[in-house]
Scaffold this active site. Structure first.
Site, PDB file in Angstrom:
ATOM      1  N   ARG A  45     -19.884  -7.505  -5.124  1.00  0.00           N
ATOM      2  CA  ARG A  45     -18.602  -8.255  -4.354  1.00  0.00           C
ATOM      3  C   ARG A  45     -17.582  -8.479  -5.755  1.00  0.00           C
ATOM      4  NH1 ARG A  45     -20.572 -13.115  -3.600  1.00  0.00           N
ATOM      5  NH2 ARG A  45     -19.344 -13.938  -5.426  1.00  0.00           N
ATOM      6  N   TYR A  97       5.662  -6.905  10.476  1.00  0.00           N
ATOM      7  CA  TYR A  97       4.431  -6.412  11.165  1.00  0.00           C
ATOM      8  C   TYR A  97       4.059  -7.649  11.678  1.00  0.00           C
ATOM      9  CZ  TYR A  97      -0.382  -5.385  11.159  1.00  0.00           C
ATOM     10  OH  TYR A  97      -1.936  -5.401  11.541  1.00  0.00           O
ATOM     11  N   ASP A 169       5.836  -5.022   0.874  1.00  0.00           N
ATOM     12  CA  ASP A 169       5.090  -4.304   1.355  1.00  0.00           C
ATOM     13  C   ASP A 169       5.682  -3.094   1.443  1.00  0.00           C
ATOM     14  OD1 ASP A 169       3.725  -2.853   3.457  1.00  0.00           O
ATOM     15  OD2 ASP A 169       3.265  -4.457   4.755  1.00  0.00           O
ATOM     16  N   LYS A 194      -2.933   3.481   5.924  1.00  0.00           N
ATOM     17  CA  LYS A 194      -2.015   4.306   6.534  1.00  0.00           C
ATOM     18  C   LYS A 194      -1.957   5.557   5.685  1.00  0.00           C
ATOM     19  CE  LYS A 194      -1.072   0.812   9.505  1.00  0.00           C
ATOM     20  NZ  LYS A 194      -1.954  -0.246   8.937  1.00  0.00           N
TER      21      LYS A 194
END
Length: 390
Positions: A45, A97, A169, A194
């Site tokens: 982690r 978004y 972004d 994306k």
């Protein structure tokens, strides 16, 4: 050395085996020589060699100091918001978004963080929205889904003058076209699902910071909250990034053809694509980007959700689906899909009309995509009884 060559050869050959592909270290823990004495890894982690390689690559792509990889784009956004505290305020792009809007308004608002939404393509509107409590400016450029363009360098000056963090972004542009950190941003975020991944086969988010100090803060939240990217998905993302420059180049070329076709179509009302000279942000996009991207949005003259629904269910190559940036062309109806969580009045005020359709233009032959759109327009003309001539 060119940027493309540098990227390809920044992906290391495995020193232990000579493997030319980055190995997948599918392990949860690492053996230590003594308590706290290890080879740089103790628990997956906290760090993992496959994920670490990816994080170094994305930092280089954005010309930043530190990269941090998350299990989704929203997990990446969430980590950035954890830099704030009760009473802080955010100035955010109005055409945002839908998932980010939901996170801001439904999660962080109840923790005392206020968000003011403005049209960030108007620099003065950003300046006017700043208060002494503003700690973060949140920008998307191009925006999703109306492709508004905001002046990154100008807004960066406002953020610096008011001692605000400035996050961009960069999902739609990708670092191939635009590097916000070099224009003054503090943080860049991507839904790596994306364009960075590019094949619609993973969910991931990445953050890149301009300074190591800010990177260390976000890295702390990555480890403390645990929304890490798995080794296998890190491997897939590295593989996708290897062809990023080639893919984005073709996405841009195909999207320009589609946008020009739509701009001349009698059933289309407005076309949103910064590569068109009629786009209000065209000159700014030319100045701060190396291309105009692979997303094209448009509205129909019949501005109803029924007309949009008829269109998006009539295509063959453009597949109706959430997401974008993959090699296959996709289309969606934001009002009923990606932006459904935004109240109708707020959505329409931001320019997301009932008939707005977003195209993620893929890598197919553009002639085939044009034929597909032609077929859809003929079908909705028949369905609505339009007298407009095609």
């Amino acid at each position: 050395m060119s940027t493309i060559t540098q990227l390809i050869h920044s992906i290391p050959v495995d020193p232990q085996t000579g493997a030319i592909a980055v190995p997948i270290y599918q392990t949860s823990t690492f053996v230590q020589e003594a308590p706290g004495v290890n080879k740089g890894y103790d628990y997956a982690r906290t760090n993992n060699p496959t994920r670490e390689t990816l994080e170094k690559i994305v930092a280089q792509l954005e010309d930043g100091a530190t990269g941090i990889a998350f299990s989704s784009g929203l997990a990446a956004i969430d980590a950035i918001l954890k830099l704030l505290q009760y009473g802080d305020e955010i100035v955010a792009v109005d055409d945002i978004y839908g998932g980010a809007f939901r996170l801001f308004n439904k999660v962080y608002q109840k923790f005392g963080i206020k968000v003011t939404y403005v049209d960030t393509s108007d620099v003065q509107a950003v300046f006017n929205a700043i208060t002494p409590k503003t700690k973060l400016i949140w920008l998307e450029t191009p925006t999703n889904p109306t492709l508004k363009i905001s002046d990154i360098a100008a807004i960066a000056k406002i953020a610096a003058a008011n001692k605000c963090l400035f996050c961009v972004d960069n999902t739609f542009a990708s670092p191939v076209l635009q590097q916000p950190l070099n224009l003054g941003a503090d943080i860049v975020i991507h839904s790596a699902t994306k364009y960075l991944g590019g094949h619609s086969d993973l969910i991931a988010g990445v953050v890149v910071t301009r300074t190591p100090e800010l990177g260390a803060e976000i890295k702390f939240y990555q480890n403390a909250c645990g929304a890490i990217l798995s080794p296998f998905d890190s491997f897939l993302l590295i593989r996708g990034i290897e062809t990023l420059h080639l893919r984005v180049r073709q996405h841009c070329s195909n999207a320009q053809v589609i946008a020009e076709y739509l701009a001349a179509h009698p059933l289309v009302d407005k076309v949103f694509y910064p590569g068109l000279k009629t786009h209000p942000g065209h000159e700014i996009a030319k100045r701060q980007s190396k291309g105009f991207g692979g997303i094209v949005s448009f509205t129909l003259k019949d501005d109803t959700q029924a007309a949009a629904l008829a269109f998006v269910t009539s295509t063959q190559y453009f597949k109706l689906a959430e997401s974008l940036g993959g090699i296959k062309s996709l289309l969606c109806h934001p009002a009923g899909m990606t932006h459904k969580s935004i109240p109708d009045e707020t959505r329409r005020a931001a320019g997301v009309a009932d008939s707005l359709i977003r195209l993620s233009v893929g890598l197919e032959e553009p002639a085939d995509l044009l034929s597909d759109l032609d077929l859809a327009f003929h079908k909705i003309q028949q369905a609505t009884g339009s007298v407009l001539s095609l």
